[in-house]
Design an enzyme around this catalytic site. Structure first.
Site, PDB file in Angstrom:
ATOM      1  N   GLU A 143       0.823  -1.212   0.000  1.00  0.00           N
ATOM      2  CA  GLU A 143       0.000   0.000   0.000  1.00  0.00           C
ATOM      3  C   GLU A 143       0.862   1.269   0.000  1.00  0.00           C
ATOM      4  O   GLU A 143       0.644   2.196   0.771  1.00  0.00           O
ATOM      5  CB  GLU A 143      -0.961  -0.005   1.184  1.00  0.00           C
ATOM      6  CG  GLU A 143      -1.903  -1.193   1.147  1.00  0.00           C
ATOM      7  CD  GLU A 143      -2.968  -1.185   2.237  1.00  0.00           C
ATOM      8  OE1 GLU A 143      -2.739  -0.595   3.291  1.00  0.00           O
ATOM      9  OE2 GLU A 143      -4.039  -1.763   1.993  1.00  0.00           O
TER      10      GLU A 143
ATOM     11  N   ASP B 155      -8.268  -8.909   4.527  1.00  0.00           N
ATOM     12  CA  ASP B 155      -8.033  -7.741   5.374  1.00  0.00           C
ATOM     13  C   ASP B 155      -9.106  -7.563   6.448  1.00  0.00           C
ATOM     14  O   ASP B 155      -9.992  -6.715   6.282  1.00  0.00           O
ATOM     15  CB  ASP B 155      -7.961  -6.491   4.481  1.00  0.00           C
ATOM     16  CG  ASP B 155      -7.461  -5.269   5.223  1.00  0.00           C
ATOM     17  OD1 ASP B 155      -6.918  -5.440   6.320  1.00  0.00           O
ATOM     18  OD2 ASP B 155      -7.610  -4.156   4.699  1.00  0.00           O
TER      19      ASP B 155
ATOM     20  N   GLU C 209     -12.410  -1.478  11.904  1.00  0.00           N
ATOM     21  CA  GLU C 209     -12.425  -0.855  10.580  1.00  0.00           C
ATOM     22  C   GLU C 209     -13.557  -1.392   9.707  1.00  0.00           C
ATOM     23  O   GLU C 209     -14.219  -0.639   9.002  1.00  0.00           O
ATOM     24  CB  GLU C 209     -11.070  -1.107   9.912  1.00  0.00           C
ATOM     25  CG  GLU C 209     -10.977  -0.575   8.507  1.00  0.00           C
ATOM     26  CD  GLU C 209      -9.611  -0.836   7.874  1.00  0.00           C
ATOM     27  OE1 GLU C 209      -8.716  -1.377   8.554  1.00  0.00           O
ATOM     28  OE2 GLU C 209      -9.446  -0.490   6.705  1.00  0.00           O
TER      29      GLU C 209
HETATM   30  O1  GCW Z   1      -6.879  -2.631   6.510  1.00  0.00           O
HETATM   31  C1  GCW Z   1      -5.980  -1.870   5.830  1.00  0.00           C
HETATM   32  C2  GCW Z   1      -6.290  -0.480   6.253  1.00  0.00           C
HETATM   33  C3  GCW Z   1      -5.105   0.438   6.245  1.00  0.00           C
HETATM   34  C4  GCW Z   1      -3.979  -0.244   7.000  1.00  0.00           C
HETATM   35  C5  GCW Z   1      -3.643  -1.532   6.283  1.00  0.00           C
HETATM   36  C6  GCW Z   1      -2.549  -2.317   6.966  1.00  0.00           C
HETATM   37  C7  GCW Z   1      -2.289   0.731   8.371  1.00  0.00           C
HETATM   38  O2  GCW Z   1      -7.324   0.011   5.464  1.00  0.00           O
HETATM   39  O3  GCW Z   1      -5.499   1.628   6.867  1.00  0.00           O
HETATM   40  O4  GCW Z   1      -2.857   0.577   7.112  1.00  0.00           O
HETATM   41  O5  GCW Z   1      -4.763  -2.364   6.267  1.00  0.00           O
HETATM   42  O6  GCW Z   1      -2.885  -3.245   7.694  1.00  0.00           O
HETATM   43  O7  GCW Z   1      -1.399  -2.019   6.765  1.00  0.00           O
END
Ligand code: GCW
Length: 699
Positions: A296, A370, A398
């Site tokens: 990311e 995720d 989240e």
């Molecule tokens: O779930 C996703 C999130 C990001 C997060 C990423 C991760 C810290 O949307 O905000 O970044 O995972 O786990 O690195």
């Protein structure tokens, strides 16, 4: 730590006090059952310390302080530590010399009652501290001490919280206010919150914390920031908590002024070594680094043509002389439109097994995507036998309602810990493959730490399971409820709400194995229609693959074949839709809308009924909670009532928006008992949420 406590009214003999939630489960209010209280007071009225105990040790000091605070509150007795000579009654704290009582290991303890004397024995200060919290918990939950003989040792050496806290005080995916770590006023100002945070962590066995976000900032490695971090480490040390920091891979460039961060470059190697040496002069027991690399947008070794192992090893080598470790995250995926995101981390990391230094742990999220309300376990568990693995779970919600939805996470944690990987035969549970557990923290500056009062239970459950993954969610919630709410009349219902709530969330958001259908970016609310984001795997439509004929992601051999990453026994059950657990059906299979489910209904009708069941579950929770109005202190009762109102509205929104969207594809009527969505799908698509947590409202 004591907050203003006002006796405001009595109900059925139970005194209900004003409560703002700050004290968490460490409330230590006076035990109201006089017989029980007197019995405890007789057993614990005096304290003697065995000669080996060093009262100047900070952990021993913390244990004694907690004991005094706890017994003062619970029993109204004032223990004068070390004043009483070793005797035959009362409480005795003992340090076990090496060689004696091998059942007690590092950090472990034994609580033993014989001949009127209660002994808490441990090998070290942290064992005494954990044992103290256990003893207090026994009192808080009304357990009988007579004849007690228990030994506790943590299942894992590393039980760590990960804060996604930024240096500017914001918290990524945080829903409970700002960061509790105030980089402005550190190191001079030691907020009582730091101490109480450490107490809460220690009380459930958490022994490490990463105070900075994995989306990292190199500034944390500047001397002034390190001094601030050292002040936190000083507070945490007394509570057995080691401090870790996130390492931004490009720090040698950004902070060190080098031209490259190539892990094989000698100057880069030297930079990391010097940085590690510097950190250890300030924080002698520094834990090490947590790293998110090539994920990311975060920098990493791949930019220099190096592998994740080569990247991790340079940091590991820098830490090794000091005993530090690197936690390297496996949360890595790229935007290859033909790849299945669920398969990418395994493809990247399994070939690297055996290539990491001994002081590297691979940190793997519970599922392959995720932190969804439900995922299968990640296929990496058990598949890298030469690499120690940390399970990463998310406490902050989240994808489960962003802090306003009541949804107890212990069943989610338990589900992954108990999942059978079959990697070394039947019974190779995920828990058995781990070297530790990491939890993305859910605390902030909210007065009660977690915003929603019930989110405290996730912090609690995380710690308890990281200490003992064999505990059941029910046991954990029974403890939490008893410690958190005074009136025993409410405990059973609170436990039921916590146990059932996560399944309600799964049902009204992503039933039957659907996943990642949340709206773009902030992940707040439904967005199953989104299909125009430039990275394919950021689009909900990528995950559900619904059209007029059917729905679901085919991950069997006829599809992405991500299923092949699991052991044959797992594949055998999951690979056939008729034996695949319904909870994971659409994660692994693409099926026609009229596919016949095991109970004879069609897939569509079953899906629709799940959405409705989730909403009904929330309604049930709201009714149960309303019924407990007189038995719970008004502040927390009102807070939860308000949150449940949001949750019910949003559960209905999820149900209606999702069903309206799927109906727009399949044109099918809803089964009896499932209400028609009040609006068209276009209406739901048109909604926007400038106030969704984590985004900057724009005109
Ligand atoms: O779930 C996703 C999130 C990001 C997060 C990423 C991760 C810290 O949307 O905000 O970044 O995972 O786990 O690195």
């Amino acid at each position: 730590m004591r907050t203003t406590v006002l006796v405001i009214f009595c109900c059925l003999g139970w005194t209900i006090r004003a409560e703002d939630g700050y004290r968490l489960w460490l409330r230590y209010d006076r035990i109201q059952d006089v017989t029980l209280r007197d019995a405890y007071a007789r057993q614990l009225g005096t304290l003697s310390l065995s000669p080996g105990i060093d009262t100047t040790d900070v952990q021993v000091g913390a244990a004694l302080k907690e004991l005094r605070t706890g017994l003062d509150g619970l029993l109204g007795i004032d223990l004068a530590p070390a004043s009483a000579p070793p005797g035959n009654t009362g409480l005795q704290l003992t340090l076990l010399p090496s060689g004696r009582d091998s059942s007690v290991g590092e950090e472990g303890y034994r609580i033993h009652n014989a001949d009127g004397r209660l002994t808490l024995a441990a090998r070290d200060g942290s064992g005494l501290l954990y044992g103290t919290f256990h003893l207090l918990r026994l009192l808080q939950t009304g357990q009988v001490l007579e004849g007690i003989d228990l030994v506790e040792n943590p299942a894992y050496d590393l039980r760590i919280l990960n804060h996604w806290d930024n240096l500017d005080g914001t918290v990524e995916r945080g829903y409970a206010g700002f960061s509790i770590f105030n980089w402005h006023t550190l190191p001079e100002v030691i907020d009582q919150r730091y101490v109480d945070y450490a107490r809460a962590c220690a009380s459930v066995g958490i022994n490490a914390t990463v105070v900075t976000n994995v989306n990292a900032n190199s500034l944390i490695f500047r001397k002034d920031y390190l001094r601030k971090a050292a002040a936190l480490a000083d507070v945490f040390r007394a509570y057995g908590i080691k401090l870790y920091l996130t390492a931004r891979f490009s720090s040698p460039v950004e902070l060190g002024g080098l031209e490259t961060a190539d892990p094989l470059d000698p100057a880069v190697i030297a930079w990391w070594r010097a940085k590690a040496d510097e950190i250890y002069t300030l924080i002698p027991d520094f834990g090490g680094f947590l790293v998110k690399a090539n994920s990311e947008g975060q920098p990493g070794p791949n930019e220099y043509g190096r592998s994740h192992a080569e990247g991790a090893n340079v940091l590991a080598d820098a830490l090794a002389p000091h005993g530090g470790t690197v936690m390297w995250r496996a949360f890595v995926y790229d935007s290859d439109p033909d790849a299945d995101r669920a398969a990418q981390a395994y493809e990247e990391f399994v070939p690297l097994d055996g290539k990491f230094r001994d002081n590297v742990l691979l940190q793997v999220k519970n599922g392959p995507i995720d932190f969804q309300p439900r995922e299968p376990f990640s296929p990496i568990f058990g598949a890298v036998p030469q690499t120690p693995v940390l399970l990463e779970v998310q406490l902050t919600k989240e994808y489960l309602g962003q802090g306003t939805h009541l949804s107890g996470l212990a069943p989610l944690f338990e589900e992954v810990l108990r999942a059978d990987t079959y990697r070394a035969g039947a019974g190779t549970t995920v828990a058995s493959t781990l070297s530790g557990i990491a939890g993305v923290a859910n605390v902030g500056t909210a007065r009660n730490w977690t915003g929603h009062p019930f989110n405290q239970a996730d912090w609690y459950a995380f710690g308890r399971l990281a200490w003992d993954p064999g505990l059941s969610s029910r046991e954990i919630y029974e403890e939490w409820a008893a410690m958190t709410f005074s009136d025993p009349g409410v405990h059973a219902t609170v436990v039921e709400m916590l146990l059932r709530s996560r399944e309600f969330v799964v049902d009204y958001m992503t039933p039957l194995g659907l996943h990642h259908l949340m709206a773009t970016g902030h992940h707040y609310g439904p967005g199953p229609w989104v299909d125009d984001l430039h990275r394919p795997e950021w689009n909900p439509a990528y995950y559900h693959r619904a059209d007029s004929a059917g729905i679901g992601f085919d991950r069997t051999a006829s599809g992405s074949n991500a299923l092949a990453q699991y052991a044959p026994e797992v594949r055998a059950t999951i690979g056939d839709p008729r034996t695949c657990p319904p909870e994971l059906l659409l994660w692994f299979h693409h099926l026609p809308w009229d596919y016949e489910m095991p109970d004879g209904t069609t897939l569509w009708n079953s899906l629709a009924r799940r959405y409705e069941a989730g909403v009904a579950g929330v309604r049930w929770m709201a009714e149960e909670w309303a019924g407990m109005a007189g038995s719970i202190d008004p502040v927390r009762h009102r807070e939860v009532t308000q949150y449940l109102r949001i949750q019910l509205r949003e559960a209905e929104w999820w149900r209606d928006a999702s069903l309206a969207y799927f109906q727009s594809l399949n044109g099918l009527p809803l089964p009896v008992g499932v209400p028609e969505p009040p609006h068209s799908v276009d209406y739901y698509k048109s909604l926007d949420y400038p106030y969704a947590p984590g985004i900057r409202p724009r005109w």
